[in-house]
Design an enzyme around this catalytic site. Structure first.
Site, short mmCIF file in Angstrom:
data_model
loop_
_atom_site.label_atom_id
_atom_site.label_comp_id
_atom_site.label_asym_id
_atom_site.label_seq_id
_atom_site.Cartn_x
_atom_site.Cartn_y
_atom_site.Cartn_z
N HIS A 160 0.80 -1.17 -0.02
CA HIS A 160 0.15 0.00 0.00
C HIS A 160 1.01 1.26 -0.18
O HIS A 160 1.33 1.73 1.18
CB HIS A 160 -1.00 -0.07 1.30
CG HIS A 160 -2.06 0.98 1.13
ND1 HIS A 160 -3.16 0.94 1.75
CD2 HIS A 160 -2.11 2.15 0.45
CE1 HIS A 160 -4.01 1.92 1.82
NE2 HIS A 160 -3.27 2.80 1.04
N HIS A 206 -11.77 2.44 4.57
CA HIS A 206 -12.63 3.80 4.45
C HIS A 206 -13.95 3.37 4.46
O HIS A 206 -15.01 3.85 3.57
CB HIS A 206 -12.45 4.53 3.10
CG HIS A 206 -10.78 4.87 3.00
ND1 HIS A 206 -10.43 6.15 3.70
CD2 HIS A 206 -9.66 4.61 2.34
CE1 HIS A 206 -9.21 6.38 3.41
NE2 HIS A 206 -8.77 5.40 2.72
N HIS A 255 -5.23 -0.25 6.31
CA HIS A 255 -4.68 0.90 7.31
C HIS A 255 -5.46 0.70 8.58
O HIS A 255 -6.15 1.82 8.91
CB HIS A 255 -4.50 2.09 6.96
CG HIS A 255 -5.24 2.93 5.90
ND1 HIS A 255 -6.67 3.02 6.24
CD2 HIS A 255 -5.39 3.19 4.73
CE1 HIS A 255 -7.26 3.67 5.29
NE2 HIS A 255 -6.19 3.90 4.25
N ASN A 277 -7.33 3.82 10.98
CA ASN A 277 -7.37 4.86 10.16
C ASN A 277 -8.52 4.83 8.93
O ASN A 277 -8.18 3.85 8.30
CB ASN A 277 -6.09 5.17 9.56
CG ASN A 277 -5.03 5.74 10.40
OD1 ASN A 277 -5.03 7.00 11.03
ND2 ASN A 277 -4.27 4.98 11.25
N ASP A 324 4.41 4.30 11.20
CA ASP A 324 5.29 5.56 11.34
C ASP A 324 5.40 6.27 12.71
O ASP A 324 5.89 7.05 13.00
CB ASP A 324 4.72 6.61 10.49
CG ASP A 324 3.27 7.04 10.46
OD1 ASP A 324 2.59 6.59 11.56
OD2 ASP A 324 2.92 7.98 9.52
N ASP A 353 1.86 3.46 3.11
CA ASP A 353 0.77 4.46 2.60
C ASP A 353 1.45 5.56 2.19
O ASP A 353 1.07 6.93 2.53
CB ASP A 353 -0.19 4.73 3.83
CG ASP A 353 -1.64 5.37 3.25
OD1 ASP A 353 -1.54 5.22 2.04
OD2 ASP A 353 -2.10 5.76 3.98
N GLY A 404 -1.66 10.75 4.67
CA GLY A 404 -0.78 9.74 4.28
C GLY A 404 0.78 9.97 4.86
O GLY A 404 0.80 10.97 5.62
#
Length: 381
Positions: A54, A193, A214, A217, A246, A272, A310
């Site tokens: 991704h 999403h 993800h 998120n 991250d 991402d 992102g």
């Protein structure tokens, strides 16, 4: 070519060994003191090549730009962080833009030679446009539509069957028709999403979905009374779940909880990453027609709303964050960016492990997780 180290990642732990690389493959795994050696890496760690399923772009290029040279440069430069294979990832856009994007990946793939030309373009991650409006995140709302089998067939045909993963909101898929079609035709359906309830997510997985996009998120959150998509990702043990490592999209504490729950075989590290990866902090650019800026921590924000758009994460740094900050066991952390994505894509018969007969995709890691060398299909990059 023969390379060796006292720390080669074999069968879930480090061992001294010599690797014989020939014709893009790991031909033999030999004792450390084998008499022939072209490169002795001493005590540096040799691990499998990283796989990012991704990632939208890097070095000023975005998948949706549909520029051949941009994709070629991305593949060539991404090996610096140890990535030897990736899925070029779209974002929500109108049909003509997405059609050109997937056609471009197909055209580049037709002449791209992994190793000689950098990392392997494993295919396409089709993120959107079949998403939920509330949980769209930075995805352009004007292009979000309800998915149909016929439209998806169009994109898959134009891609040359390179779409390997599709992110979609299953609550907007009547009778889970597209979910079933895609999963039955070799495409990993990933719930993302999405504002789905726990039960709607459960039915999506029962109808063929395999992953969560993800995690935490862009999805209905976990609550002790309304468990949402995030709750399904945590509770359903054999569902693969992506996570951005991250330390900002998810705190180290959240990363620790996630991997404690998913174990060593179902968590998938992703970057991402956007086109701004590899560009200076403060850079502004267009993402799906909306302005995004990279802050001093390397996080991308929509300038209009301040929402997260992102990352600019490199996978070797993600590995460091998992092990050193989130305190995730090394085996679990390394699997998340090697074996697990390979297994999810059905490519674990030749990728994701250091085993004789597998592709010679290898990363040489410094003690600080810097990438000393990357071998892609046996070619030192």
């Amino acid at each position: 070519m023969y390379i060796k180290s006292t720390k080669v990642w074999l069968a879930g732990s480090f061992h001294p060994a010599t690797l014989h690389l020939e014709d893009k493959k790991i031909l033999d795994i030999l004792p450390y003191d084998f008499e022939v050696c072209d490169q002795d890496y001493g005590h540096l760690r040799i691990v499998p090549g990283f796989i990012d399923i991704h990632c939208h772009g890097a070095y000023g290029y975005d998948t949706n730009y549909a520029q051949e040279e941009g994709l070629k440069q991305w593949a060539k430069k991404i090996v610096k962080e140890g990535v030897t294979g990736f899925l070029s990832t779209t974002i929500t856009e109108l049909n003509p833009v997405l059609t050109k994007a997937v056609q471009n990946v197909r055209h580049v793939k037709e002449t791209h030679v992994a190793g000689r030309d950098g990392a392997d373009i494993l295919g396409i991650h089709f993120e959107g446009p079949y998403l939920d409006m509330k949980y769209k995140g930075a995805q352009p709302p004007e292009a979000i539509v309800q998915g149909t089998i016929e439209e998806f067939k169009h994109y898959q045909k134009e891609s040359g069957n390179l779409i390997k993963v599709i992110t979609m909101a299953p609550e907007h898929d009547p009778d889970y028709a597209l979910t079933k079609y895609a999963s039955q035709h070799g495409v990993v359906v990933s719930v993302g999403h999405s504002g789905a309830t726990y039960n709607e997510a459960l039915l999506a997985f029962a109808n063929g979905a395999m992953s969560v996009t993800h995690t935490f998120n862009g999805q209905s959150p976990f609550n002790h009374r309304a468990n949402g998509v995030a709750g399904a990702a945590l509770r359903l043990r054999n569902v693969y779940s992506e996570i951005i490592c991250d330390g900002q999209h998810c705190t180290p504490e959240a990363l620790n909880i996630f991997f404690q729950t998913k174990g060593s075989h179902y968590g998938v590290m992703i970057s991402d990453a956007l086109m701004a990866k590899g560009l200076p902090k403060g850079t502004k650019f267009q993402f799906g027609g909306h302005e995004v800026q990279i802050d001093q921590n390397g996080l991308a924000h929509l300038t209009e709303t301040g929402g997260i758009a992102g990352s600019t994460l490199s996978l070797n740094n993600g590995l460091r964050i998992l092990v050193e900050e989130a305190l995730v066991p090394f085996e679990t952390a390394i699997n998340s960016c090697t074996l697990n994505p390979a297994t999810l894509l059905g490519m674990d018969d030749h990728l994701g492990k250091i085993v004789a007969g597998y592709d010679a995709d290898l990363v040489i890691l410094g003690d600080d997780y810097s990438v000393v060398d990357t071998y892609c299909k046996g070619i030192k990059q």
